[in-house]
Write a protein that holds these residues in place. Structure first.
Motif, short mmCIF file in Angstrom:
data_model
loop_
_atom_site.label_atom_id
_atom_site.label_comp_id
_atom_site.label_asym_id
_atom_site.label_seq_id
_atom_site.Cartn_x
_atom_site.Cartn_y
_atom_site.Cartn_z
N ASP A 80 0.83 -1.22 0.00
CA ASP A 80 0.00 0.00 0.00
C ASP A 80 0.86 1.25 0.00
O ASP A 80 0.55 2.23 -0.71
N ASN A 81 1.92 1.26 0.80
CA ASN A 81 2.79 2.44 0.85
C ASN A 81 3.54 2.66 -0.47
O ASN A 81 3.70 3.80 -0.93
N VAL A 82 4.00 1.56 -1.07
CA VAL A 82 4.69 1.67 -2.36
C VAL A 82 3.74 2.19 -3.42
O VAL A 82 4.09 3.07 -4.23
N GLU A 83 2.51 1.69 -3.44
CA GLU A 83 1.52 2.15 -4.42
C GLU A 83 1.14 3.61 -4.16
O GLU A 83 0.90 4.38 -5.11
N HIS A 84 1.08 4.00 -2.89
CA HIS A 84 0.79 5.40 -2.56
C HIS A 84 1.93 6.30 -3.06
O HIS A 84 1.67 7.38 -3.62
N LEU A 85 3.16 5.86 -2.86
CA LEU A 85 4.31 6.62 -3.34
C LEU A 85 4.29 6.72 -4.86
O LEU A 85 4.59 7.79 -5.43
N THR A 86 3.93 5.63 -5.51
CA THR A 86 3.82 5.64 -6.97
C THR A 86 2.76 6.61 -7.44
O THR A 86 2.94 7.34 -8.43
N GLU A 87 1.64 6.64 -6.72
CA GLU A 87 0.56 7.56 -7.09
C GLU A 87 0.99 9.01 -6.91
O GLU A 87 0.66 9.87 -7.73
N GLN A 88 1.74 9.30 -5.85
CA GLN A 88 2.26 10.65 -5.65
C GLN A 88 3.23 11.03 -6.76
O GLN A 88 3.23 12.18 -7.23
N TYR A 89 4.04 10.09 -7.16
CA TYR A 89 4.97 10.34 -8.28
C TYR A 89 4.19 10.65 -9.55
O TYR A 89 4.55 11.56 -10.31
N LYS A 90 3.11 9.92 -9.77
CA LYS A 90 2.29 10.14 -10.96
C LYS A 90 1.69 11.55 -10.97
O LYS A 90 1.55 12.17 -12.03
N GLN A 91 1.35 12.04 -9.79
CA GLN A 91 0.74 13.36 -9.70
C GLN A 91 1.70 14.47 -10.12
O GLN A 91 1.27 15.58 -10.47
N LEU A 92 2.99 14.20 -10.11
CA LEU A 92 3.98 15.20 -10.54
C LEU A 92 3.89 15.47 -12.05
O LEU A 92 4.38 16.49 -12.52
N GLY A 93 3.29 14.53 -12.77
CA GLY A 93 3.07 14.74 -14.19
C GLY A 93 4.11 14.08 -15.08
O GLY A 93 5.19 13.71 -14.62
N VAL B 262 13.08 4.37 -14.60
CA VAL B 262 12.33 3.64 -15.64
C VAL B 262 11.21 2.81 -15.01
O VAL B 262 10.07 2.82 -15.49
N VAL B 263 11.53 2.11 -13.93
CA VAL B 263 10.52 1.31 -13.25
C VAL B 263 9.43 2.20 -12.66
O VAL B 263 8.24 1.87 -12.72
N ALA B 264 9.82 3.34 -12.08
CA ALA B 264 8.84 4.27 -11.52
C ALA B 264 7.89 4.78 -12.60
O ALA B 264 6.68 4.86 -12.40
N ASN B 265 8.42 5.12 -13.77
CA ASN B 265 7.58 5.59 -14.87
C ASN B 265 6.62 4.49 -15.35
O ASN B 265 5.44 4.75 -15.59
N ALA B 266 7.15 3.29 -15.51
CA ALA B 266 6.32 2.19 -16.00
C ALA B 266 5.23 1.83 -15.00
O ALA B 266 4.09 1.51 -15.37
N SER B 267 5.57 1.90 -13.71
CA SER B 267 4.59 1.58 -12.68
C SER B 267 3.54 2.68 -12.53
O SER B 267 2.35 2.40 -12.35
N ALA B 268 3.97 3.93 -12.61
CA ALA B 268 3.05 5.06 -12.40
C ALA B 268 2.18 5.34 -13.62
O ALA B 268 0.99 5.61 -13.49
N PHE B 269 2.75 5.25 -14.81
CA PHE B 269 2.04 5.68 -16.02
C PHE B 269 1.63 4.53 -16.92
O PHE B 269 1.03 4.76 -17.98
N GLY B 270 1.96 3.30 -16.51
CA GLY B 270 1.65 2.15 -17.36
C GLY B 270 2.82 1.78 -18.23
O GLY B 270 3.71 2.59 -18.49
N LEU B 271 2.81 0.54 -18.70
CA LEU B 271 3.95 0.04 -19.48
C LEU B 271 4.18 0.87 -20.73
O LEU B 271 5.31 1.30 -21.02
N GLY B 272 3.13 1.14 -21.52
CA GLY B 272 3.30 1.84 -22.78
C GLY B 272 3.72 3.29 -22.62
O GLY B 272 4.76 3.72 -23.14
N PHE B 273 2.93 4.08 -21.87
CA PHE B 273 3.21 5.49 -21.70
C PHE B 273 4.45 5.71 -20.84
O PHE B 273 5.27 6.61 -21.10
N GLY B 274 4.60 4.88 -19.81
CA GLY B 274 5.78 5.00 -18.95
C GLY B 274 7.06 4.71 -19.71
O GLY B 274 8.07 5.41 -19.54
N PHE B 275 7.02 3.68 -20.56
CA PHE B 275 8.18 3.39 -21.41
C PHE B 275 8.48 4.57 -22.32
O PHE B 275 9.64 4.96 -22.48
N LEU B 276 7.44 5.16 -22.92
CA LEU B 276 7.64 6.28 -23.84
C LEU B 276 8.31 7.46 -23.14
O LEU B 276 9.24 8.08 -23.69
#
Length: 205
Positions: free
Chosen positions: A8-21, A44-58
């Motif tokens: 839960d904490n890791v997913e919360h941190l990921t969600e906060q990272y996603k909010q940065l845009g 790279v892992v943070a992007n893929a986890s926060a934004f999804g595999l496709g968009f995070g990879f991009l």
């Protein structure tokens, strides 16, 4: 520490990272090209986890290509300046420059495909060589595509990794294998550079 490191904490941190845009998702990999001690795989892992595999990879791919190409352009522009010679005038770098001018883009493409190889040295050497700018951009984009996608694919589903010991072990094993392949390729390249340059020097005498 163990109490904090929960799913839960890791997913919360990921969600906060996603909010940065998404711009942050591009910015961090781009900065890593200038500061190679930063952990690219984490970004790279943070992007893929926060934004999804496709968009995070991009995002990661765009960031690392932009950063690497900027390093290349800066070295191409200022690398011959006398004040830069302390950085780029080392024997290893100069040997690699000669070898790249002899062998072309194929060895650089292989190194750019592999995680954990010294991409900053590749960018510097390419910048000081006679490779044309547009050709290096094509090779850089293609090589980084392979490297970033492999990292993104391994780490895009953090929940699955954290809840499945088997997937965690497989992911760690994949990272170790990629690291070992990269180091093996780097050692083989160094041997080939030394051999080819020795043969060239011998033929010129």
């Amino acid at each position: 520490m163990n109490e904090w490191f929960t799913i839960d904490n890791v997913e919360h941190l990921t969600e906060q990272y996603k909010q940065l845009g998404p711009l942050v998702g591009i910015l961090f990999p781009m900065i890593e090209a200038f500061l190679p001690f930063l952990p690219l795989v984490v970004f790279v892992v943070a992007n893929a986890s926060a934004f999804g595999l496709g968009f995070g990879f991009l995002l990661s791919w765009l960031g690392t290509v932009l950063g690497s190409y900027l390093v290349f352009l800066l070295v191409r522009r200022f690398g011959r300046h006398p004040k830069m010679q302390r950085i780029v005038g080392g024997e290893r770098v100069q040997s690699l420059i000669r070898w790249v001018d002899m062998r072309g883009l194929s060895p650089l493409f292989v190194l750019l495909c592999l995680p954990f190889t010294p991409s900053v040295i590749v960018n510097v050497v390419a910048g000081l060589s006679n490779i044309r700018k547009k050709y290096y951009l094509i090779v850089l984009a293609a090589g980084k595509f392979v490297m970033i996608f492999s990292m993104s694919f391994i780490g895009h589903d953090l929940r699955a990794l954290l809840t499945s010991p088997l997937k965690m072990v497989l992911a760690l094993l994949a990272i170790i294998i990629l690291w070992a392949i990269g180091k093996f390729a780097e050692r083989q390249l160094n041997k080939r550079v030394a051999r080819d340059l020795q043969q060239t020097d011998s033929s010129e005498k």
